[in-house]
Scaffold this motif. Structure first.
Motif, PDB file in Angstrom:
ATOM      1  N   VAL A   1       0.873  -1.177   0.000  1.00  0.00           N
ATOM      2  CA  VAL A   1       0.000   0.000   0.000  1.00  0.00           C
ATOM      3  C   VAL A   1       0.912   1.230   0.000  1.00  0.00           C
ATOM      4  N   CYS A   2       0.640   2.191  -0.890  1.00  0.00           N
ATOM      5  CA  CYS A   2       1.452   3.421  -0.909  1.00  0.00           C
ATOM      6  C   CYS A   2       0.570   4.629  -0.641  1.00  0.00           C
ATOM      7  N   THR A   3       0.973   5.473   0.298  1.00  0.00           N
ATOM      8  CA  THR A   3       0.272   6.728   0.511  1.00  0.00           C
ATOM      9  C   THR A   3       0.698   7.684  -0.593  1.00  0.00           C
ATOM     10  N   VAL A   4      -0.300   8.259  -1.272  1.00  0.00           N
ATOM     11  CA  VAL A   4       0.006   9.194  -2.350  1.00  0.00           C
ATOM     12  C   VAL A   4       0.017  10.601  -1.761  1.00  0.00           C
ATOM     13  N   GLY A   5       1.033  11.358  -2.079  1.00  0.00           N
ATOM     14  CA  GLY A   5       1.147  12.731  -1.592  1.00  0.00           C
ATOM     15  C   GLY A   5       1.823  13.568  -2.655  1.00  0.00           C
TER      16      GLY A   5
ATOM     17  N   GLY B   1       4.826  -2.154  -8.266  1.00  0.00           N
ATOM     18  CA  GLY B   1       4.036  -3.187  -7.592  1.00  0.00           C
ATOM     19  C   GLY B   1       3.026  -2.681  -6.570  1.00  0.00           C
ATOM     20  N   MET B   2       2.733  -1.364  -6.563  1.00  0.00           N
ATOM     21  CA  MET B   2       1.705  -0.862  -5.639  1.00  0.00           C
ATOM     22  C   MET B   2       0.380  -1.586  -5.897  1.00  0.00           C
ATOM     23  N   ASN B   3      -0.207  -2.164  -4.857  1.00  0.00           N
ATOM     24  CA  ASN B   3      -1.513  -2.825  -4.988  1.00  0.00           C
ATOM     25  C   ASN B   3      -2.652  -1.900  -4.589  1.00  0.00           C
ATOM     26  N   VAL B   4      -2.390  -1.027  -3.622  1.00  0.00           N
ATOM     27  CA  VAL B   4      -3.436  -0.122  -3.135  1.00  0.00           C
ATOM     28  C   VAL B   4      -2.826   1.273  -2.984  1.00  0.00           C
ATOM     29  N   ALA B   5      -3.554   2.293  -3.490  1.00  0.00           N
ATOM     30  CA  ALA B   5      -3.125   3.688  -3.296  1.00  0.00           C
ATOM     31  C   ALA B   5      -3.917   4.262  -2.136  1.00  0.00           C
ATOM     32  N   ARG B   6      -3.230   4.833  -1.144  1.00  0.00           N
ATOM     33  CA  ARG B   6      -3.916   5.366   0.037  1.00  0.00           C
ATOM     34  C   ARG B   6      -3.923   6.887  -0.001  1.00  0.00           C
ATOM     35  N   LEU B   7      -5.094   7.447   0.293  1.00  0.00           N
ATOM     36  CA  LEU B   7      -5.241   8.901   0.378  1.00  0.00           C
ATOM     37  C   LEU B   7      -5.506   9.259   1.824  1.00  0.00           C
ATOM     38  N   ASN B   8      -4.653  10.092   2.401  1.00  0.00           N
ATOM     39  CA  ASN B   8      -4.817  10.484   3.800  1.00  0.00           C
ATOM     40  C   ASN B   8      -5.579  11.805   3.844  1.00  0.00           C
TER      41      ASN B   8
ATOM     42  N   MET C   1       2.649  -1.020   4.383  1.00  0.00           N
ATOM     43  CA  MET C   1       2.252   0.309   3.894  1.00  0.00           C
ATOM     44  C   MET C   1       3.390   1.306   3.980  1.00  0.00           C
ATOM     45  N   LEU C   2       3.500   2.149   2.948  1.00  0.00           N
ATOM     46  CA  LEU C   2       4.399   3.306   2.992  1.00  0.00           C
ATOM     47  C   LEU C   2       3.568   4.539   3.324  1.00  0.00           C
ATOM     48  N   SER C   3       4.094   5.448   4.162  1.00  0.00           N
ATOM     49  CA  SER C   3       3.391   6.712   4.469  1.00  0.00           C
ATOM     50  C   SER C   3       4.185   7.864   3.879  1.00  0.00           C
ATOM     51  N   GLY C   4       4.932   8.560   4.752  1.00  0.00           N
ATOM     52  CA  GLY C   4       5.750   9.677   4.286  1.00  0.00           C
ATOM     53  C   GLY C   4       6.744   9.258   3.206  1.00  0.00           C
ATOM     54  N   GLU C   5       7.218   7.998   3.255  1.00  0.00           N
ATOM     55  CA  GLU C   5       8.225   7.540   2.280  1.00  0.00           C
ATOM     56  C   GLU C   5       7.724   7.745   0.854  1.00  0.00           C
ATOM     57  N   SER C   6       6.422   7.429   0.622  1.00  0.00           N
ATOM     58  CA  SER C   6       5.903   7.602  -0.736  1.00  0.00           C
ATOM     59  C   SER C   6       5.155   8.922  -0.894  1.00  0.00           C
ATOM     60  N   ALA C   7       4.618   9.499   0.211  1.00  0.00           N
ATOM     61  CA  ALA C   7       3.813  10.726   0.085  1.00  0.00           C
ATOM     62  C   ALA C   7       4.693  11.939  -0.157  1.00  0.00           C
ATOM     63  N   MET C   8       5.761  12.061   0.604  1.00  0.00           N
ATOM     64  CA  MET C   8       6.570  13.267   0.454  1.00  0.00           C
ATOM     65  C   MET C   8       8.072  13.017   0.541  1.00  0.00           C
ATOM     66  N   GLY C   9       8.480  11.752   0.410  1.00  0.00           N
ATOM     67  CA  GLY C   9       9.899  11.435   0.520  1.00  0.00           C
ATOM     68  C   GLY C   9      10.641  11.698  -0.785  1.00  0.00           C
ATOM     69  N   ARG C  10      11.965  11.589  -0.693  1.00  0.00           N
ATOM     70  CA  ARG C  10      12.791  11.831  -1.892  1.00  0.00           C
ATOM     71  C   ARG C  10      12.909  10.585  -2.747  1.00  0.00           C
ATOM     72  N   TYR C  11      12.621   9.417  -2.190  1.00  0.00           N
ATOM     73  CA  TYR C  11      12.865   8.170  -2.930  1.00  0.00           C
ATOM     74  C   TYR C  11      11.670   7.215  -2.880  1.00  0.00           C
ATOM     75  N   PRO C  12      10.488   7.669  -3.337  1.00  0.00           N
ATOM     76  CA  PRO C  12       9.317   6.788  -3.218  1.00  0.00           C
ATOM     77  C   PRO C  12       9.483   5.451  -3.948  1.00  0.00           C
ATOM     78  N   ASP C  13      10.080   5.491  -5.152  1.00  0.00           N
ATOM     79  CA  ASP C  13      10.195   4.243  -5.929  1.00  0.00           C
ATOM     80  C   ASP C  13      11.187   3.281  -5.282  1.00  0.00           C
ATOM     81  N   LYS C  14      12.267   3.876  -4.779  1.00  0.00           N
ATOM     82  CA  LYS C  14      13.276   3.022  -4.121  1.00  0.00           C
ATOM     83  C   LYS C  14      12.686   2.392  -2.858  1.00  0.00           C
ATOM     84  N   ALA C  15      11.876   3.160  -2.118  1.00  0.00           N
ATOM     85  CA  ALA C  15      11.274   2.620  -0.892  1.00  0.00           C
ATOM     86  C   ALA C  15      10.346   1.457  -1.262  1.00  0.00           C
ATOM     87  N   LEU C  16       9.548   1.647  -2.315  1.00  0.00           N
ATOM     88  CA  LEU C  16       8.634   0.576  -2.733  1.00  0.00           C
ATOM     89  C   LEU C  16       9.436  -0.649  -3.169  1.00  0.00           C
ATOM     90  N   SER C  17      10.539  -0.415  -3.863  1.00  0.00           N
ATOM     91  CA  SER C  17      11.305  -1.568  -4.327  1.00  0.00           C
ATOM     92  C   SER C  17      11.965  -2.299  -3.149  1.00  0.00           C
TER      93      SER C  17
END
Ligand SMILES: Nc1ncnc2c1ncn2[C@@H]1O[C@H](COP(=O)(O)OP(=O)(O)O)[C@@H](O)[C@H]1O
Ligand SMILES: C=C(OP(=O)(O)O)C(=O)O
Ligand SMILES: [K+]
Ligand SMILES: [Mg+2]
Length: 567
Positions: A93-97, A113-120, A405-421
């Motif tokens: 699950v990735c938080t979108v920001g 590979g994101m299965n679910v996009a999360r909106l906070n 789940m990723l939160s800040g890592e994917s919402a506002m981080g510098r490396y969202p793709d790397k975190a997901l990988s």
């Protein structure tokens, strides 16, 4: 209706010697309730009003698909690269920001590979969220992904205001700050923050500890002056806009009148209406304290959104939820271990054991569970995780959580793709290790169903999973109308991918959160032969299976198990 017997068929077109463990599987079959009568679903025609149904030579109703089978680009690539048995089972699950809301960035998450996009809903306005939902839907429609959307409510936590537009403020050791329920014009007076909760000044006492974001900065209450609370900074740190506030007395979090705050606020109800109108797949409810709020929301959704079944996820993050855990999880369609706020409400050292308890309980109760927050926190800033973060992710995968789940890592981080990988590769590695060590039989599962027919489905799934492990099959195929049989199978965590076919688009998206399931929307009939042939051709054409693969097929209409080689 006349009682019929369970259909139980074991067909092994290849010689039995090609699959030595077949004997073991046959002995497993004795566990099945084959001699117990139960109702056989006669026809699926009424469930397919939009389709042209006609009788086939067997006299069964066969429905032609109104739309093609949905594809899974990321999964297909994984399957081709790794072979079917080694695809990732743990869902992501990735938080979108702001870092990931553009179409290109969203697509990169989909590819990853994101299965679910999360909106906070704590952040951004509804227009912003609508644009993200549209972008996800477009990815699904145009590029063949199957990403579900989860809306996460704001809830009534106590938090600071917006800092008058400043990106952050630094609190230094010994400084006296004013925390006030008064509203201020920007810019704020120096060393002052607004607190959103009216009862704040009444609830705190001189001597209390005030924690910002669970301890990123700490203050001691030194004086109360009407709406203003004067606090001395004891742990210096950065104050971020809308940072969460908790106050502690004698080693535990204080819940005076704030315990009476509603779990779903008036703003949340408007967000929920928005979510229903936009057709989100999941609503995650923040700071759940009891099962009632979940039941209330579920009836609200049922009354407003005819047909589209939005799943309700209980976020376990309030200290009050811990005493009602089982009741809350039973009422919900899934749970989230929301370690961010949970860790601000209970001593941190208690979080790991509570996580383990929730993950286990969810599996017992057949509810999907997400482990969330700070899995890869350092990757907000750095391109690689800490060793400790990798160990934390590994532990969640090892516990057999449905999703990470990723939160800040994917919402506002510098490396969202790397975190997901990192999530993806650590999941794959730990799952492989689990397989190599043959850990799959570890957990004994209690009955979840109360009905007899439910118990039969459960037994079928348990037996199918055991057979899948012993025979080392390449995949399990499950044909399920409401998704229940697929989730029962996922609950057994079999050691192979599970292709789940359902008639319903909303069921398909919901199944996206569950461990090991690769869900498809496909109109199918009671004629298993035709279902199998159609799905075999479809998946063969996509390179997801090949001739000769050994598979198990289950159906919740016939309550059957078949073992066969793909023709
Ligand atoms: N829709 C959004 N708009 C702006 N910033 C966002 C959004 N979603 C998340 N963020 C940022 O990402 C951070 C981490 O996300 P999350 O953990 O979901 O929220 P929170 O920190 O409020 O618990 C947030 O603190 C916020 O800075
Ligand atoms: C997931 C969580 O909730 P949110 O990010 O909305 O605070 C959490 O607190 O861990
Ligand atoms: K939230
Ligand atoms: Mg939270």
């Amino acid at each position: 209706m006349a009682a019929a017997h369970s259909l139980l068929r074991l067909s092994a077109p290849a010689p039995a010697s090609a699959h030595p463990p077949l004997g073991a599987a046959l002995s497993l079959l004795r566990l099945l309730p084959a001699r117990r009568p139960h109702r056989l679903v006669a026809s699926c025609s009424s469930a397919l009003p939009d389709l042209a149904a006609f009788p086939n030579p067997n006299g069964l109703l066969v429905a032609e698909p109104a739309e093609p089978v949905t594809s899974h680009v990321a999964t297909e690539t994984e399957l081709r690269e790794n072979g079917p048995r080694s695809t990732r089972r743990t869902k992501l699950v990735c938080t979108v920001g702001p870092a990931t809301c553009g179409p290109a960035e969203l697509e990169a998450l989909a590819v990853g590979g994101m299965n679910v996009a999360r909106l906070n809903m704590c952040h951004g306005d509804r227009d912003w969220h609508r644009k993200v939902i549209d972008a996800v839907r477009r990815l699904n429609e145009d590029k063949g992904y199957a990403i579900a959307v989860m809306m996460d409510t704001e809830g009534s936590e106590i938090h600071m205001g917006d800092l008058g537009g400043a990106p952050a403020a630094k609190a230094e050791d010994g400084e006296i700050w004013t925390f006030s329920v008064r509203s201020f014009e920007a810019p704020l007076p120096e060393l002052t923050v607004h607190v959103n909760y009216e009862g704040f000044a009444e609830d705190v006492r001189v001597g209390d500890d005030l924690l910002v974001d669970g301890g990123m900065a700490r203050f001691e209450v030194v004086e109360k002056l009407g709406p203003d609370v004067k606090c001395r900074c004891t742990d210096p740190g950065l104050l971020l806009p809308r940072a969460n506030l908790t106050f502690w007395r004698d080693g535990s979090v204080v819940r005076e009148k704030n315990a009476m705050l509603p779990t779903i606020t008036s703003k949340d109800w408007l967000d929920i209406d928005f979510g229903i109108a936009e057709g989100v797949d999941f609503i995650a409810v923040s700071f759940v304290k009891s099962a009632e709020v979940i039941n209330h929301l579920k009836s609200y959704i049922a009354a407003r959104s005819r047909g589209s079944d939005i799943a309700v996820i209980a976020k376990i993050e309030s200290i009050d939820s811990l005493t009602n855990l089982e009741e809350i999880i039973r009422a919900s369609d899934g749970a989230m271990v929301a370690r961010g706020d949970l860790g601000a409400q209970i001593p941190l050292e208690q979080v790991p054991s509570i996580q383990q308890k929730i993950v286990k309980l969810c599996r017992q109760l057949n509810k999907p569970v997400i482990v969330a927050s700070q899995l890869l926190e350092s990757m907000i800033e750095y391109p690689i995780p800490t060793r400790a973060e990798v160990a934390d992710v590994s532990e969640a995968v090892h516990q057999r959580a449905d999703a990470l789940m990723l939160s800040g890592e994917s919402a506002m981080g510098r490396y969202p793709d790397k975190a997901l990988s990192v999530l993806s590769s650590v999941s794959l590695r730990i799952e492989r290790w689990w397989r190599e060590e043959k850990h799959h039989e570890a957990l004994e599962l209690d009955d979840v169903s109360s009905s007899f027919s439910g118990k039969i489905s459960e037994e079928i799934c348990i037996s199918a999973a055991k057979m899948a492990n012993k025979l080392e099959v390449d995949a399990v195929f499950v044909y399920t109308k409401g998704g229940h049989m697929a989730s029962l199978l996922s609950r057994c965590r079999p050691d192979c991918p599970i292709f789940a076919f359902t008639n319903s688009t909303s069921v398909r998206r919901r199944l996206n959160l569950q461990w090991g399931l690769i869900p498809f929307r496909l109109t199918f009939s009671d004629d298993m032969e035709s279902n199998l042939n159609r799905t075999f051709s479809l998946l063969k054409a996509r390179g997801m299976i090949k001739s000769g693969d050994l598979v198990i097929a289950l159906s919740d209409m016939l309550q059957s198990i078949q073992v066969m080689n793909v023709p």
